[in-house]
Design a protein around this motif. Structure first.
Motif, short mmCIF file in Angstrom:
data_model
loop_
_atom_site.label_atom_id
_atom_site.label_comp_id
_atom_site.label_asym_id
_atom_site.label_seq_id
_atom_site.Cartn_x
_atom_site.Cartn_y
_atom_site.Cartn_z
N ASN A 119 0.82 -1.21 0.00
CA ASN A 119 0.00 0.00 0.00
C ASN A 119 0.85 1.26 0.00
O ASN A 119 0.46 2.30 -0.53
CB ASN A 119 -0.95 0.01 1.21
CG ASN A 119 -0.21 -0.13 2.52
OD1 ASN A 119 0.79 -0.82 2.61
ND2 ASN A 119 -0.72 0.54 3.54
N MET A 122 1.59 1.93 -3.62
CA MET A 122 0.41 2.29 -4.38
C MET A 122 -0.05 3.70 -4.05
O MET A 122 -0.58 4.41 -4.91
CB MET A 122 -0.71 1.29 -4.15
CG MET A 122 -0.41 -0.09 -4.73
SD MET A 122 -1.80 -1.23 -4.58
CE MET A 122 -2.95 -0.48 -5.70
N ASN A 127 -1.20 6.14 -10.86
CA ASN A 127 -2.28 5.30 -11.40
C ASN A 127 -3.24 4.81 -10.32
O ASN A 127 -4.29 4.29 -10.63
CB ASN A 127 -1.68 4.09 -12.13
CG ASN A 127 -0.97 4.49 -13.40
OD1 ASN A 127 -1.51 5.29 -14.17
ND2 ASN A 127 0.22 3.96 -13.62
N TYR A 128 -2.85 4.98 -9.05
CA TYR A 128 -3.66 4.45 -7.97
C TYR A 128 -4.04 5.49 -6.93
O TYR A 128 -5.02 5.33 -6.21
CB TYR A 128 -2.93 3.29 -7.27
CG TYR A 128 -2.60 2.17 -8.19
CD1 TYR A 128 -3.53 1.18 -8.45
CD2 TYR A 128 -1.37 2.12 -8.84
CE1 TYR A 128 -3.25 0.15 -9.33
CE2 TYR A 128 -1.06 1.09 -9.72
CZ TYR A 128 -2.01 0.11 -9.96
OH TYR A 128 -1.72 -0.90 -10.82
N ASN A 129 -3.29 6.57 -6.81
CA ASN A 129 -3.50 7.48 -5.69
C ASN A 129 -4.61 8.49 -5.92
O ASN A 129 -4.68 9.51 -5.25
CB ASN A 129 -2.20 8.20 -5.32
CG ASN A 129 -1.70 9.09 -6.44
OD1 ASN A 129 -2.40 9.36 -7.40
ND2 ASN A 129 -0.46 9.56 -6.30
N ASP A 145 -13.40 -0.35 -4.23
CA ASP A 145 -12.28 0.41 -4.77
C ASP A 145 -11.11 -0.49 -5.12
O ASP A 145 -10.35 -0.21 -6.04
CB ASP A 145 -11.85 1.47 -3.76
CG ASP A 145 -12.77 2.68 -3.77
OD1 ASP A 145 -13.41 2.91 -4.81
OD2 ASP A 145 -12.84 3.39 -2.76
N GLN A 146 -10.93 -1.55 -4.36
CA GLN A 146 -9.82 -2.43 -4.68
C GLN A 146 -10.06 -3.19 -5.99
O GLN A 146 -9.12 -3.49 -6.72
CB GLN A 146 -9.54 -3.42 -3.55
CG GLN A 146 -8.24 -4.16 -3.79
CD GLN A 146 -7.67 -4.78 -2.55
OE1 GLN A 146 -6.86 -5.67 -2.65
NE2 GLN A 146 -8.07 -4.34 -1.38
N ALA A 149 -8.75 -0.99 -8.38
CA ALA A 149 -7.29 -1.06 -8.38
C ALA A 149 -6.80 -2.25 -9.18
O ALA A 149 -5.81 -2.17 -9.92
CB ALA A 149 -6.77 -1.13 -6.95
N ARG A 152 -7.06 -1.37 -12.76
CA ARG A 152 -6.00 -0.43 -13.15
C ARG A 152 -4.66 -1.16 -13.29
O ARG A 152 -3.85 -0.81 -14.14
CB ARG A 152 -5.89 0.69 -12.11
CG ARG A 152 -7.12 1.59 -12.10
CD ARG A 152 -6.93 2.76 -11.17
NE ARG A 152 -8.16 3.54 -11.09
CZ ARG A 152 -8.22 4.82 -10.74
NH1 ARG A 152 -7.12 5.46 -10.44
NH2 ARG A 152 -9.36 5.45 -10.69
N GLU A 153 -4.45 -2.17 -12.45
CA GLU A 153 -3.21 -2.93 -12.58
C GLU A 153 -3.18 -3.69 -13.90
O GLU A 153 -2.15 -3.76 -14.56
CB GLU A 153 -3.05 -3.90 -11.40
CG GLU A 153 -1.78 -4.74 -11.45
CD GLU A 153 -0.52 -3.91 -11.44
OE1 GLU A 153 0.49 -4.37 -12.02
OE2 GLU A 153 -0.52 -2.78 -10.89
#
Length: 609
Positions: A119, A122, A127-129, A145-146, A149, A152-153
């Motif tokens: 975390n 990230m 791309n994640y924040n 939200d994960q 994520a 997005r990965e």
């Protein structure tokens, strides 16, 4: 017993994947030997996979570091550590130290490195924040939200790119295992829960590069993952966070369940598809009750018996409910031997995060690591015969070189008597543990390991005495020579052994341990010459049961004024040997002078003759 091979995640007999037009073969397999799963590795140029026993530590947290970088020790500390430990853990590095980059050697140890605090990285990746952040600068995301994520990965691959960079940094520097996540199930204390489907993306990326992945589970008392997987009716029975709902930005929330076994198994099932090797730390539980680590190993094996288990034990004395330093030491040792007797194929030793552990914790950690290193070949090369015992009394039977060995731990308040087999008649006292050997049932003998091989523990500090005694060492000096501990020169830790002599004098240091006929040893010690033209010596001497000398083998040290290894290898105990002595001296008395320093001795049994 024939060993069964298990290769995880991919169905191939070994891990091969097409990557940018190139076929990469994994360095690793998982091998099932009796009730124990081992990581097995194949080094460059070798055709066979060999079982690997993990003796690990978090390298960047060593005390007394003379390095400018807070993440790495000095070169002296690193080169000693790689001889003592088989696994060196460091969180994700942006760059390795210069001494590491410029050394082309392929180290025998394995590097466990990566995004143990995923975390953290990230939060700092664009791309994640973009997820909402609470005002306290924490960053916690829930299941929905994960899922974003994870998507997005798949799209950006930023974390996967970090995995690639790690692989590039460790290329040709020894074996690398990705430490993917530390306590991904926690969801508390400044962290948040990672779900198996998200971690699986990174795991598969790492696997495609030919490397394995390690995940370490949170304490057995419960966590946010456990809370989320409970039914609403069940959750109502236990403490709830504010507003009667999970709060991903509540740093103090912890869900505790009364069923520790369910907690462990639920968490492990979540990450089965995201790791090749599993670990767990529950320092409060296992330090208070060393038998608990054996139960944890059993619970993990019951979920999946094909993955190696490397549990953590803590070297923080404050976590042990004891007033005695020796009880603290024995508590660490009992956890290690209990885990091994129940089916773990490695032990990881943890020291306090951003604080320097004290000298006592340092010494006990190194003594334990060196003790396990001495027995390492028994675990790696021996064939598994059986697992015996029940409840808190368990043992692993091993056949190695025609001899029988038993790794046993008795975590109950009564004597445990083994009533059959080659170890019939062996009795373990309350809380006794260790390794015994039997010559096909003719004689049972407990194996002992040397202590204080770094010369850190001092029992007598009166330097004027001619016979100075350190813990487990007897040292002597005559005719003007010196045999004492030096704090001016040291390879690892705070002290080294200083031996010097003048014309007609001699200085020595020696320690006795138990051995058995046919045991083959390798002894390594670091030496730094100071002055004189007379070479100092490392000697192994063997004696019978009546302490009568049988034979000895020696090697002369170098004359270089820098730390280098002096080594004896392939030294077999004679047929009637029962005692072995490790001996350092300044040579036979003569006209020459000699002064030098010894440190960080490592002794291994490497075979049976």
């Amino acid at each position: 017993m024939r060993e069964k091979l298990f290769v995880l995640i991919l169905a191939a007999a070994f891990c091969v994947t097409e990557v940018t037009g190139q076929i990469l073969q994994s360095q690793f397999r998982n091998i099932q030997s009796g009730n124990t799963a081992f990581l097995a590795r194949k080094k460059n140029g070798e055709n066979e996979y060999s079982k690997f026993f993990a003796i690990g530590t978090n390298l960047q947290l060593w005390p007394n570091s003379r390095s400018a970088s807070p993440r790495f020790p000095s070169e002296d500390e690193f080169t000693s550590s790689r001889e003592i430990f088989t696994v060196l853990f460091n969180t994700y590095p942006d760059v390795w130290p210069e001494y590491f980059q410029s050394d082309p050697k392929e180290y025998d140890c394995l590097f466990l490195s990566g995004m143990g605090y995923l975390n953290y990285y990230m939060r700092r990746d664009t791309n994640y924040n973009t997820f909402p952040k609470p005002s306290d600068d924490g960053w916690f995301i829930g299941p929905e939200d994960q899922a974003k994520a994870a998507e997005r990965e798949r799209k950006f691959g930023s974390m996967s790119a970090r995995v690639d960079k790690l692989i590039d940094l460790t290329r040709n520097r020894g074996d690398f295992v990705l430490f993917l996540a530390d306590e991904p199930d926690a969801g508390m204390n400044g962290s948040w829960t990672f779900y198996g489907n998200f971690l699986e993306i990174l795991h598969k990326r790492n696997k495609s590069k030919g490397h394995f992945t390690y995940v370490d589970l949170a304490p057995i008392t419960g966590n946010m993952l456990i809370y989320e997987q409970k039914s609403k009716a069940d959750r109502a029975k236990y403490p709830m966070p504010p507003n009667n709902e999970p709060k991903y930005n509540d740093r103090t929330f912890q869900y505790s369940s009364i069923n520790e076994e369910t907690n462990v198994k639920t968490a492990y099932r979540e990450y089965l598809s995201a790791c090749d090797i599993i670990g767990l730390n529950s320092y409060g539980a296992t330090s208070a009750n060393p038998a608990k680590i054996g139960e944890i190993v059993d619970w993990l094996r019951e979920v999946d018996s094909t993955k190696p288990i490397w549990p953590w034990i803590t070297a923080e004395k404050k976590r042990y409910r004891t007033a005695s330093d020796e009880e603290f030491r024995q508590g660490m040792r009992r956890q290690a031997f209990t885990a091994i007797s129940r089916g773990s194929s490695g032990v990881m030793i943890y020291s306090e995060g951003r604080k320097l552990i004290n000298d006592l914790e340092w010494d006990i950690s190194l003594d334990l690591a060196k003790e396990l290193n001495m027995y390492r070949s028994i675990f790696e090369q021996g064939g598994k015969l059986a697992a015996i015992g029940k409840g808190g009394s368990r043992a692993r039977l091993i056949d190695w070189g025609g001899r029988r060995f038993i790794v046993a731990s008795n975590n109950q308040d009564s004597i445990w008597s083994i009533r059959s087999g080659f170890f019939k008649g062996l009795k373990l006292n309350r809380n006794e543990f260790g390794i015994w050997t039997s010559d096909n049932g003719k004689k049972i003998k407990k194996i002992s390991a040397p202590r204080n091989l770094g010369f850190e523990d001092i029992l007598v500090k009166e330097w004027a005495e001619r016979d100075r005694r350190f813990l487990n060492w007897k040292v002597s000096a005559d005719g003007g020579g010196e045999a004492n501990i030096s704090q001016k020169e040291q390879k690892l830790g705070s002290n080294s052994l200083h031996l010097s002599c003048v014309a007609g004098s001699r200085s020595t240091a020696e320690q006795f341990i138990q051995t058995f006929p046919g045991a083959i040893y390798e002894v390594k010690a670091w030496y730094k010459h100071f002055e004189g033209i007379k070479p100092q010596r490392l000697i192994l001497l063997f004696y019978d049961k009546d302490a009568k000398w049988i034979s000895e083998v020696s090697v002369k040290a170098h004359f270089e004024k820098k730390w280098k290894i002096v080594k004896l290898e392939d030294i077999a105990a004679p047929p009637n040997a029962e005692i072995m002595k490790i001996h350092f001296d300044t040579g036979v008395p003569g006209e020459e002078i000699s002064s030098g320093f010894w440190d960080d001795v490592v002794i291994r049994m490497t075979g049976i003759k």
